[in-house]
Design a protein around this motif. Sequence first.
Motif, short mmCIF file in Angstrom:
data_model
loop_
_atom_site.label_atom_id
_atom_site.label_comp_id
_atom_site.label_asym_id
_atom_site.label_seq_id
_atom_site.Cartn_x
_atom_site.Cartn_y
_atom_site.Cartn_z
N ASP A 31 -17.80 26.63 87.65
CA ASP A 31 -18.19 25.70 86.58
C ASP A 31 -17.03 25.43 85.63
OD1 ASP A 31 -20.74 24.41 86.26
OD2 ASP A 31 -21.65 26.39 86.45
N GLN A 35 -15.77 21.61 85.38
CA GLN A 35 -16.61 21.03 84.33
C GLN A 35 -16.14 19.65 83.90
OE1 GLN A 35 -17.08 23.47 80.81
NE2 GLN A 35 -19.26 23.00 80.79
N SER A 43 -22.40 14.57 87.75
CA SER A 43 -22.71 15.47 86.63
C SER A 43 -24.01 15.11 85.95
CB SER A 43 -21.57 15.46 85.61
OG SER A 43 -21.38 14.15 85.10
#
Length: 450
Positions: A31, A35, A43
Amino acid sequence: MRDTLRVQLWPVPMLGVVLAVAAGVALPRLDERLQHELPSWLSDYFFGGSSDAARAVLEAIAGSLITVTALTFSLTVLTLQLASSQFSPRVLRTFNSDRYVQTTLALFLATFTYALTVLRTVRTGEDEQARFVPELSVTVAFLLTLASLLALVLFLSHLAREIRVETMMSSIHSAAGRSLGRLLPKEEDTDRGGSGGAHPSDAPPKPPAGALPLSVGSSGFFTSVDEAALLRAAVEADAVLLIDRLPGSSLIAATPVGAAWPRAGEPFSPDAWTRLAERAAKAVSTGPERTGLQDIAFGLRQLTDIATKALSPGINDPTTAVHALSHSAALLCELARHDLGPRLLRDDDRQVRVVLRRPGLEDLLDLAMTQPLRYGAAEPAVLARLAMLLRELAWNSAPDRHPPVVAALALLRSTIGAQNLHSTEYGRLTELTGLVDEALAGRWTHGRTR
């Protein structure tokens, strides 16, 4: 070891917990790396809440899953208790080996463990820590929760089906059939000269008067024998070994289970005999319960237990006994098509070195028939099914295997004659026993069989 682990409830759930911990550590790190690199369209499908929301979701998942897991364990234990009391304690191995139950428990424990492991990585930005929400990891936890809910519904349906006696008997029948295919060669496929097979005309060597006794080191049920180790020990000592106890028998430590004697007639030296006795004792394994690992009669034992339990005064369910006898008849007919002689292990010179006793058709028929006949002697439906069992076995066995059927038929007729039956029932049973005689003669007459 594989057989022991297969019938335990804990190995698969423990594997699920280990994988969940690994995933709970690895996914948050993934993650952190991805990210800010994921495309927006992807996402958008991930968890998009705050740190507090992520904590709340993971706490809710962990709390609910541990409750569901406790409920599942309770239902499993209750089912085991019901199966033990209603059917037989020996059917618990069949239920414990159910991969669906093991996998469901593993999924619940893995989801709980995963949620707790991910929870420790969520940072709210307080205490000089950078705010971090493992969006992918929380999304995976949500998906595992959905899978757990679906598994719970399917588990309840599966449990309701598995505790039915018909399903349990079918599972026992299937497991016994697999054991027969693994342990017994069919007569046409029997290895006539190699290690493992025995031609019907082969006469296994008998122990001479001076044969020395072999024993085991611990008491318990005879579960298996290490054939390779036993053969090596016999070859190195230039001996012939006989194990005359059947798998499934109850063995007592220091009590003879077989015999050994020198092949060439020369007596063993004290050291050679001590070494041979120790190696033979290690090759014979005992355990706290019977298993189907090398016990070809174990499936029949389970089915007979169900039949006799159904005929007990407290239950009085002859229909279940009749169904169990039907499965026993199918197994006996399958056994009749296999070589049931002793298992002979030979050395490289084709000399018999080890003789392992196996149950004959007479032993198996006695196991399947004697107790149901005793406890169901006053029930015409049970007597009729026993007659049909003998008829089916007579039809599916070679003439040289008919003597046990003839003896069992005489016992059945004697039992029928001793009962105070209505003339109609007596006439029907007389007709059915007559059909057994015709099957023994190679004729199948279409008469009244129900």
